[in-house]
Design an enzyme around this catalytic site. Structure first.
Site, PDB file in Angstrom:
ATOM      1  N   HIS A  14       0.833  -1.204   0.000  1.00 55.96           N
ATOM      2  CA  HIS A  14       0.000   0.000   0.000  1.00 55.96           C
ATOM      3  C   HIS A  14       0.870   1.258   0.000  1.00 55.96           C
ATOM      4  CE1 HIS A  14       0.928   0.947   4.181  1.00 55.96           C
ATOM      5  NE2 HIS A  14       0.781  -0.346   4.442  1.00 55.96           N
ATOM      6  N   GLU A  85      -1.845  -7.335   7.659  1.00 53.45           N
ATOM      7  CA  GLU A  85      -0.482  -7.157   8.181  1.00 53.45           C
ATOM      8  C   GLU A  85      -0.282  -7.967   9.453  1.00 53.45           C
ATOM      9  OE1 GLU A  85       2.568  -6.894   7.924  1.00 53.45           O
ATOM     10  OE2 GLU A  85       3.024  -4.780   7.610  1.00 53.45           O
TER      11      GLU A  85
END
Length: 194
Positions: A14, A85
C-alpha cells in the site's frame, strides 16, 4: 506436485500512511493513505495496466483497498483476509526505537510479540496463502498487502523460511514479483517503484 512454473505473483505494498512515514508498527489499526500515498498508488496504474491479472486480491485494510482502487485494479478485486499485516499486539502504534527503550535489541523478526503474532504464525499464514494461490488456475496474480507480511510471503515463497524476510526491504507502493526459475520458486523482481 505441479510447480505451475508460469505463475507470477505480484506483491504490491500500500501507499504511504502517517504511520508508515513515522515508522510506527501498523498491523490492526485501519489507517488511511496520506495524499502522498494516494499519489504513489496512482503512479502504479500504468505499470499494472500493462499486465493481465487473472486474480486480484487485497488485504481487508482500507490502505490496501484504496491503493488497489487508485492503481486501477479495484474492479473485480476480492478481499483476502490472510493478506492482513502482522498483528503487533502490545507493540501496535509504536516505533522500534521506542520499543527498544524498554526491550533492548527488540526486533519483530526475533522477539516475542505479546498479544500478537509470532514470526512462525505469520509464516504459517503466508504458506497457507501460497498453497491456496498455487491451487487456483490463475497464472498472473496481484496481491495488495503490507510491508512485513509481503516480506514474509516473499521469503516463504523463495526459501520456505519466514525469517529471510528480515533481509527484504519493501518501500511504500513498491511492487515485487514472485515466480519460477525453471522449477525453482524465485524472487523475480523486488521492491520496484513505478
Amino acid at each position: 506436485m505441479n510447480t505451475k512454473s508460469g505463475v507470477h505473483i505480484w506483491l504490491i505494498r500500500h501507499g504511504e500512511t502517517e504511520w508508515s512515514k513515522s515508522g510506527q508498527h501498523t498491523g490492526t489499526t485501519d489507517i488511511s493513505l496520506t495524499e502522498a500515498g494516494r499519489t504513489q498508488a496512482r503512479a502504479l496504474a500504468p505499470v499494472l495496466a500493462a499486465q493481465r491479472f487473472d486474480l486480484v486480491l487485497t488485504s481487508p485494510m482500507a490502505r490496501a483497498i484504496e491503493t488497489c482502487k487508485l492503481a486501477g485494479l479495484g474492479d473485480g478485486a476480492q478481499v483476502e483476509p490472510e493478506l492482513h499485516e502482522w498483528n503487533y499486539g502490545i507493540y501496535e502504534g509504536r516505533t522500534t526505537a521506542d520499543i527498544r527503550q524498554e526491550v533492548p535489541d527488540w526486533s519483530v523478526w526475533t522477539s516475542p510479540i505479546p498479544q500478537g503474532e509470532s514470526l512462525a504464525d505469520v509464516g504459517a499464514r503466508a504458506q497457507a496463502l501460497i498453497d491456496k494461490l498455487i491451487a487456483t488456475q490463475a497464472q498472473n496474480i496481484a496481491l495488495f498487502s503490507h510491508a512485513h507480511f509481503s516480506r514474509v510471503l516473499g521469503a516463504q515463497w523463495a526459501t520456505g523460511a519466514a525469517s529471510f524476510g528480515a533481509h527484504l526491504v519493501m518501500d511504500t507502493a513498491a511492487m515485487s514479483v514472485l515466480g519460477f526459475e525453471r522449477d525453482a520458486r524465485a524472487i523475480v523482481r523486488w521492491n520496484l517503484l513505478p
